[in-house]
Write a protein that holds these residues in place. Structure first.
Motif, PDB file in Angstrom:
ATOM      1  N   ILE A  42       0.817  -1.221   0.000  1.00 54.12           N
ATOM      2  CA  ILE A  42       0.000   0.000   0.000  1.00 54.12           C
ATOM      3  C   ILE A  42       0.847   1.264   0.000  1.00 54.12           C
ATOM      4  O   ILE A  42       0.304   2.370   0.044  1.00 54.12           O
ATOM      5  N   ALA A  43       2.171   1.095  -0.057  1.00 50.82           N
ATOM      6  CA  ALA A  43       3.055   2.262  -0.050  1.00 50.82           C
ATOM      7  C   ALA A  43       2.750   3.236  -1.187  1.00 50.82           C
ATOM      8  O   ALA A  43       2.750   4.453  -0.968  1.00 50.82           O
ATOM      9  N   PRO A  44       2.510   2.782  -2.428  1.00 51.00           N
ATOM     10  CA  PRO A  44       2.183   3.756  -3.485  1.00 51.00           C
ATOM     11  C   PRO A  44       0.968   4.610  -3.145  1.00 51.00           C
ATOM     12  O   PRO A  44       0.968   5.825  -3.389  1.00 51.00           O
ATOM     13  N   TRP A  45      -0.075   3.971  -2.565  1.00 54.62           N
ATOM     14  CA  TRP A  45      -1.264   4.744  -2.193  1.00 54.62           C
ATOM     15  C   TRP A  45      -0.939   5.714  -1.060  1.00 54.62           C
ATOM     16  O   TRP A  45      -1.379   6.865  -1.084  1.00 54.62           O
ATOM     17  N   LEU A  46      -0.178   5.254  -0.071  1.00 56.17           N
ATOM     18  CA  LEU A  46       0.167   6.133   1.048  1.00 56.17           C
ATOM     19  C   LEU A  46       0.977   7.338   0.576  1.00 56.17           C
ATOM     20  O   LEU A  46       0.741   8.465   1.017  1.00 56.17           O
ATOM     21  N   ILE A  47       1.919   7.101  -0.331  1.00 58.92           N
ATOM     22  CA  ILE A  47       2.723   8.203  -0.857  1.00 58.92           C
ATOM     23  C   ILE A  47       1.848   9.177  -1.628  1.00 58.92           C
ATOM     24  O   ILE A  47       1.939  10.404  -1.469  1.00 58.92           O
TER      25      ILE A  47
END
Length: 316
Positions: free
Chosen positions: A37-42
């Motif tokens: 989910i890192a891309p969404w969090l960024i």
């Protein structure tokens, strides 16, 4: 036995490696989850959370884009509420627009949904025709409206003159009719509201209509005592969505009138755009944005708090 021992060795080796790493199974799963989910969090941090926090900070500052923000405290809010007459006018115009648009869209959407709530032959094409305006991009629809309402080469004024003998005004330049012209565009693109009402109508139990017929209820009585009470959850949903959309209207006003004539269509977002983009008063525009959020949130909470008194969730 040899085969079993061979098959167990890789598992034992994996257990040794996991223990050596010092990470439990749940911790590894959590790390992999955060990685996915890192891309969404960024993206959320950069394009949503960051601008929101910046809006709070800039609302308390004087900021003209070309120079650093200067602390202003509550000066922007004080100016907005007590000194800026144009701001109060934009808020009044937005309230007037909402009071016309929201009931009109709900009423027209409900009537159209009742008309297409049938299994007659070819009803699918009729539903498609009524829904098509809703998928037309708002910019394209606004340009179409700009042409239709043109007093010289448009379609509306000559049709009213030739068919009904009515001398129509210059819709988008007349102070009395400019706001109504913008409302008419919203009513034309009523397809989403209509389809939501259609879903609500098809969810009403047929037994209620049968019971009403046995009691001798007429058409209007069935609508009053069966259809409308059972549709109150759908009306409730469309009311909230309609208010939110009405207070955020911008594209149609920007293309059709730019806030004129004489400020009669200077809605809230249009005035915010003018202050922030044209006059480079980004701090003031940020304060206006926060007040708009507070207004919409307050109205939504008010409707939700009063919904128990008029929304009916009973089903047979």
């Amino acid at each position: 036995m040899a085969e079993i021992i061979v098959q167990q060795r890789p598992a034992s080796a994996r257990r040794v490696r996991h223990k050596a790493s010092g990470l439990s199974h749940s911790t590894r799963e959590a790390l992999w989850g955060y990685l996915f989910i890192a891309p969404w969090l960024i993206g959320f941090t950069l394009f949503s959370l960051g601008p929101i926090l910046a809006t709070f900070y800039l609302s308390l500052s004087h900021y003209d884009v070309v120079s650093a923000p200067r602390w202003a405290g509550l000066g922007n809010f004080t100016r907005m509420l007590f000194e800026d007459g144009e701001y109060r006018n934009s808020l009044a115009v937005t309230v007037e627009y909402s009071l016309i648009r929201v009931p009109a869209c709900i009423a027209v959407g409900l009537v159209l949904a009742m008309l297409i709530n049938t299994q007659a032959r070819g009803i699918g094409l009729f539903r498609l025709a009524l829904y098509l305006p809703a998928i037309v991009p708002l910019v394209a629809a606004s340009i179409l409206w700009l042409w239709l309402l043109n007093p010289q080469y448009g379609f509306v004024n000559p049709a009213l003159r030739d068919w009904f003998g009515v001398v129509a005004p210059n819709w988008l330049r007349d102070e009395k009719f400019a706001l109504l012209a913008i409302v008419s565009l919203s009513v034309w693109q009523i397809g989403h509201t209509m389809m939501i009402f259609l879903a609500g109508l098809q969810d009403i139990p047929k037994e209620l209509y049968e019971a009403a017929d046995l009691d001798g209820a007429g058409f209007m009585q069935r609508i009053r005592f069966v259809t409308l009470p059972m549709l109150t959850p759908t009306i409730y949903f469309n009311l909230i969505i309609g208010i939110i959309n009405s207070f955020q209207v911008f594209a149609a006003v920007f293309i059709l009138t730019r806030g004129g004539p004489a400020g009669q269509t200077m809605v809230y977002i249009m005035y915010l755009y003018r202050r922030g983009i044209e006059y480079l008063e980004m701090g003031y525009a940020s304060a206006m944005a926060l007040v708009l959020v507070a207004i919409i949130l307050s109205l939504t909470i008010l409707i939700m708090k009063t919904s128990d008194k008029w929304v009916n969730y009973d089903r047979v």
